[in-house]
Design a protein around this motif. Structure first.
Motif, PDB file in Angstrom:
ATOM      1  N   ILE A 159      -2.781   4.307  -8.782  1.00 38.87           N
ATOM      2  CA  ILE A 159      -2.039   3.388  -7.922  1.00 38.87           C
ATOM      3  C   ILE A 159      -2.839   2.087  -7.950  1.00 38.87           C
ATOM      4  O   ILE A 159      -3.820   1.926  -7.234  1.00 38.87           O
ATOM      5  N   LYS A 160      -2.425   1.178  -8.813  1.00 33.89           N
ATOM      6  CA  LYS A 160      -3.197  -0.026  -9.095  1.00 33.89           C
ATOM      7  C   LYS A 160      -3.334  -0.947  -7.884  1.00 33.89           C
ATOM      8  O   LYS A 160      -4.411  -1.473  -7.640  1.00 33.89           O
ATOM      9  N   ASN A 161      -2.271  -1.142  -7.117  1.00 34.46           N
ATOM     10  CA  ASN A 161      -2.361  -2.059  -5.990  1.00 34.46           C
ATOM     11  C   ASN A 161      -3.275  -1.540  -4.880  1.00 34.46           C
ATOM     12  O   ASN A 161      -3.718  -2.302  -4.030  1.00 34.46           O
ATOM     13  N   LEU A 162      -3.583  -0.248  -4.889  1.00 35.38           N
ATOM     14  CA  LEU A 162      -4.513   0.326  -3.911  1.00 35.38           C
ATOM     15  C   LEU A 162      -5.854   0.665  -4.547  1.00 35.38           C
ATOM     16  O   LEU A 162      -6.733   1.203  -3.873  1.00 35.38           O
ATOM     17  N   LYS A 203       7.694   5.702   4.745  1.00 36.23           N
ATOM     18  CA  LYS A 203       8.081   4.655   5.693  1.00 36.23           C
ATOM     19  C   LYS A 203       9.386   5.007   6.384  1.00 36.23           C
ATOM     20  O   LYS A 203       9.553   4.789   7.567  1.00 36.23           O
ATOM     21  N   ASP A 204      10.306   5.579   5.596  1.00 32.42           N
ATOM     22  CA  ASP A 204      11.642   5.910   6.102  1.00 32.42           C
ATOM     23  C   ASP A 204      11.995   7.321   5.635  1.00 32.42           C
ATOM     24  O   ASP A 204      11.955   7.604   4.436  1.00 32.42           O
ATOM     25  N   VAL A 220       9.145  10.813 -10.713  1.00 38.69           N
ATOM     26  CA  VAL A 220       9.528   9.669  -9.897  1.00 38.69           C
ATOM     27  C   VAL A 220       8.675   8.445 -10.220  1.00 38.69           C
ATOM     28  O   VAL A 220       7.622   8.541 -10.842  1.00 38.69           O
ATOM     29  N   THR A 221       9.171   7.299  -9.778  1.00 34.44           N
ATOM     30  CA  THR A 221       8.363   6.092  -9.653  1.00 34.44           C
ATOM     31  C   THR A 221       8.403   5.752  -8.177  1.00 34.44           C
ATOM     32  O   THR A 221       9.437   5.919  -7.514  1.00 34.44           O
ATOM     33  N   PHE A 222       7.266   5.290  -7.656  1.00 31.47           N
ATOM     34  CA  PHE A 222       7.205   5.003  -6.227  1.00 31.47           C
ATOM     35  C   PHE A 222       6.261   3.845  -5.954  1.00 31.47           C
ATOM     36  O   PHE A 222       5.445   3.471  -6.799  1.00 31.47           O
ATOM     37  N   THR A 223       6.397   3.309  -4.763  1.00 32.19           N
ATOM     38  CA  THR A 223       5.511   2.255  -4.285  1.00 32.19           C
ATOM     39  C   THR A 223       4.813   2.781  -3.047  1.00 32.19           C
ATOM     40  O   THR A 223       5.460   3.347  -2.164  1.00 32.19           O
ATOM     41  N   ALA A 224       3.502   2.604  -3.005  1.00 30.58           N
ATOM     42  CA  ALA A 224       2.716   3.001  -1.837  1.00 30.58           C
ATOM     43  C   ALA A 224       1.906   1.812  -1.368  1.00 30.58           C
ATOM     44  O   ALA A 224       1.430   1.006  -2.167  1.00 30.58           O
ATOM     45  N   GLU A 225       1.750   1.713  -0.044  1.00 30.34           N
ATOM     46  CA  GLU A 225       0.997   0.614   0.562  1.00 30.34           C
ATOM     47  C   GLU A 225       0.187   1.148   1.727  1.00 30.34           C
ATOM     48  O   GLU A 225       0.527   2.190   2.292  1.00 30.34           O
ATOM     49  N   LYS A 226      -0.863   0.425   2.082  1.00 30.55           N
ATOM     50  CA  LYS A 226      -1.637   0.766   3.270  1.00 30.55           C
ATOM     51  C   LYS A 226      -0.920   0.210   4.481  1.00 30.55           C
ATOM     52  O   LYS A 226      -0.508  -0.942   4.497  1.00 30.55           O
ATOM     53  N   ALA A 227      -0.753   1.045   5.511  1.00 28.34           N
ATOM     54  CA  ALA A 227      -0.108   0.615   6.750  1.00 28.34           C
ATOM     55  C   ALA A 227      -0.696   1.414   7.912  1.00 28.34           C
ATOM     56  O   ALA A 227      -0.676   2.643   7.891  1.00 28.34           O
ATOM     57  N   ASP A 228      -1.231   0.727   8.882  1.00 29.48           N
ATOM     58  CA  ASP A 228      -1.793   1.364  10.079  1.00 29.48           C
ATOM     59  C   ASP A 228      -2.804   2.455   9.738  1.00 29.48           C
ATOM     60  O   ASP A 228      -2.782   3.544  10.305  1.00 29.48           O
TER      61      ASP A 228
END
Length: 121
Positions: free
Chosen positions: A72-75, A87-88, A101-109
Motif C-alpha cells: 500500500i504505497k500511500n501508507l 468507511k461505509d 480486488v483493487t482498493f483504497t486504504a487511508e489512515k483515519a482516526d
C-alpha cells in the motif's frame, strides 16, 4: 590586464553554468516520479492510491474486511494479510470472500480504513 583576467574567468563560469545544470538534471533519479499519462494515475491505468488484493473474510456486523494485499504505497505499508475497517458498510456488499480486488486504504482516526473497493473482472 589585471582586470581583464577576472572578467574572462567570470564569463567562462557564466557560460559553463547552464551545461552543469543540464548535466545534473539528466543525472537525477526519475524512478520515483509519477506516471506520465494522467496525474494521480500509474502507468497501468490504475489510480496511484489503489492496491491489489484478495478478500479473505468479510464481517458485515463489525464493518471489517480481511484482505491479503500488495504494498500500500500511500501508507508506505508492505504487502500482508490484515483486517481493515471500512468507511461505509455498503462497500462490503460489492465483494465476497475469494474475490480479487483493487482498493483504497487511508489512515483515519488512528485506524487504517478501506475507503473504496472493486472486484477485478
Amino acid at each position: 590586464m589585471k582586470t581583464f583576467k577576472p572578467l574572462l574567468l567570470s564569463l567562462a563560469f557564466a557560460a559553463a553554468a547552464p551545461f552543469a545544470i543540464s548535466a545534473h538534471a539528466q543525472a537525477m533519479d526519475h524512478s520515483k516520479m509519477g506516471g506520465m499519462n494522467m496525474p494521480g494515475m500509474k502507468m497501468d491505468g490504475m489510480p496511484a492510491s489503489m492496491t491489489e488484493g484478495e478478500v479473505r473474510k468479510i464481517d458485515k456486523e463489525a464493518k471489517k474486511i480481511t484482505l491479503k494485499h500488495g504494498d500500500i504505497k500511500n501508507l508506505d505499508m508492505p504487502g500482508m494479510t490484515m483486517v481493515f475497517q471500512v468507511k461505509d458498510a455498503a462497500l462490503l456488499d460489492k465483494v465476497k470472500a475469494g474475490d480479487k480486488v483493487t482498493f483504497t486504504a487511508e489512515k483515519a482516526d488512528g485506524a487504517i480504513v478501506v475507503t473504496a473497493i472493486e472486484a477485478v473482472k
